[in-house]
Write a protein that holds these residues in place. Structure first.
Motif, PDB file in Angstrom:
ATOM      1  N   TYR A  79       0.734  -1.106  -0.032  1.00  0.00           N
ATOM      2  CA  TYR A  79       0.065   0.041   0.104  1.00  0.00           C
ATOM      3  C   TYR A  79       0.824   1.224  -0.044  1.00  0.00           C
ATOM      4  N   ARG A 130      -2.697  -1.185  -3.282  1.00  0.00           N
ATOM      5  CA  ARG A 130      -3.702   0.133  -3.616  1.00  0.00           C
ATOM      6  C   ARG A 130      -2.597   1.483  -3.445  1.00  0.00           C
ATOM      7  N   TRP A 174      -6.120   5.600 -13.401  1.00  0.00           N
ATOM      8  CA  TRP A 174      -7.160   4.505 -13.137  1.00  0.00           C
ATOM      9  C   TRP A 174      -7.881   4.212 -14.289  1.00  0.00           C
ATOM     10  N   PRO A 180      -4.652   0.679  -9.590  1.00  0.00           N
ATOM     11  CA  PRO A 180      -5.651   0.754  -8.346  1.00  0.00           C
ATOM     12  C   PRO A 180      -5.173   1.775  -7.401  1.00  0.00           C
ATOM     13  N   ASN A 182      -7.220   5.061  -5.012  1.00  0.00           N
ATOM     14  CA  ASN A 182      -8.418   5.691  -4.370  1.00  0.00           C
ATOM     15  C   ASN A 182      -8.006   7.386  -3.897  1.00  0.00           C
ATOM     16  N   PRO A 244     -11.890   0.377  -5.734  1.00  0.00           N
ATOM     17  CA  PRO A 244     -10.905   1.093  -6.482  1.00  0.00           C
ATOM     18  C   PRO A 244     -11.246   1.984  -7.542  1.00  0.00           C
TER      19      PRO A 244
END
Length: 337
Positions: A79, A130, A174, A180, A182, A244
């Protein structure tokens, strides 16, 4: 064991996030990357039970391509949480280049390196990775109606423009690569370890030292204040359970005028509102009167709700600064360049 690369982890929200993650998660490894500008302070993590088995610090700039590559080559990163940012609006008005370099170029550099490290084949990525971009409600510009995540971005100062631009790049990765990602957009954070250039710590510090409290304009600017650990909980949820490609607003949906906040600080420390300590100063250009964002999405989709009432949180924050005068004095010896 999952490995988290936290950029800007010696800053205010980043250090609180590291504290939160080490307190609430077992069997994790945190890599903290921070170039230690004036607002980055290793003392923000003092007292945390960290050792070589669960924590590693690198004094690197996220714009340094080779140094960031080195970290991904040494560690299997699961991450990335990008807190690293120039964030002071006043400074952005006179030092725009620094904001572009860190907030835009640095974000793209991180994504480029993570993309290559995580990619198996074109547009296919390792499971369980992520990239989370930490943004701000300021990208919406001034608004009195609650903005949902679908509202158009309308930034009005170099800081919020740089954060909005970074968001467009994150969204592009994205859309174009299925990388992936956010994005979280939080309201004004407050709590321990915040560098005294933002409203609450500035007013606390000046009141403690019996100095004038500079209030922009009439002080009627409306802000939604969220206690930093509530934001950390939300970020944790988005990182592990967010869909995602999605953006999530994080706020309390309760707004207070700046002057109300100043008066509460005066009352807590001095026992009363001291008008003789208030100094009204000219508001900055392109100042936003009100930030207002809807948190319906994160509440309904991820089950998050703020847990710290503003009045209690502010009292606790004021008391923390009163109890940690040595920390405050030390950070003020390292002023912005």
């Amino acid at each position: 064991m999952k490995t988290y690369l936290i950029t800007g982890g010696a800053g205010f929200i980043g250090s609180n996030f590291i504290r939160y993650m080490l307190k609430t998660h077992k069997d994790i490894f945190i890599i903290n990357v921070d170039k230690l500008t004036y607002a980055g302070n290793p003392d923000n993590l003092a007292g945390v039970l960290i050792n070589e088995t669960n924590y590693k610090f690198y004094c690197y700039d996220i714009c340094d391509n080779e140094k960031i590559k080195e970290i991904f080559n040494r560690h299997k990163i699961n991450y990335v949480v990008n807190f690293a940012a120039e964030s002071h609006v006043d400074r952005s008005m006179t030092s725009t280049k620094e904001f572009i370099e860190t907030n835009i170029t640095g974000t793209v550099n991180l994504m480029d390196i993570a993309k290559k490290a995580w990619e198996i084949r074109e547009n296919e990525y390792i499971d369980g990775v992520r990239f989370l971009q930490i943004s701000t409600d300021e990208v919406y510009g001034s608004c009195t109606e609650c903005c949902s995540e679908e509202a158009p971005l309308n930034p009005h100062n170099p800081y919020s423009c740089s954060k909005a631009a970074a968001e467009f790049y994150v969204k592009c990765y994205w859309d174009a690569y299925s990388f992936p990602v956010n994005i979280t957009r939080s309201s004004n954070n407050y709590g321990p370890y915040q560098y005294p250039e933002k409203l609450i710590p500035v007013m606390i510090h000046n009141t403690m030292d019996n100095r004038k409290l500079p209030v922009y304009g009439d002080g009627m600017q409306l802000r939604d204040w969220i206690y930093v650990e509530d934001n950390c909980r939300a970020i944790d949820l988005v990182l592990h359970k967010g869909e995602p490609g999605e953006v999530y607003n994080i706020a309390t949906e309760k707004k207070y005028h700046n002057r109300f906040v100043v008066d509460k600080i005066l009352t807590y420390i001095k026992g009363e509102v001291r008008e003789d300590m208030i100094q009204h100063v000219q508001d900055r250009k392109a100042s936003d009167l009100c930030y207002s964002i809807s948190t319906k999405k994160i509440r309904e989709k991820l089950g998050w709700n703020p847990s710290v009432d503003f009045h209690n949180g502010l009292d606790n924050t004021i008391q923390w600064y009163l109890d940690n005068k040595k920390w405050l004095d030390k950070v003020l010896k390292n002023p912005p360049r």
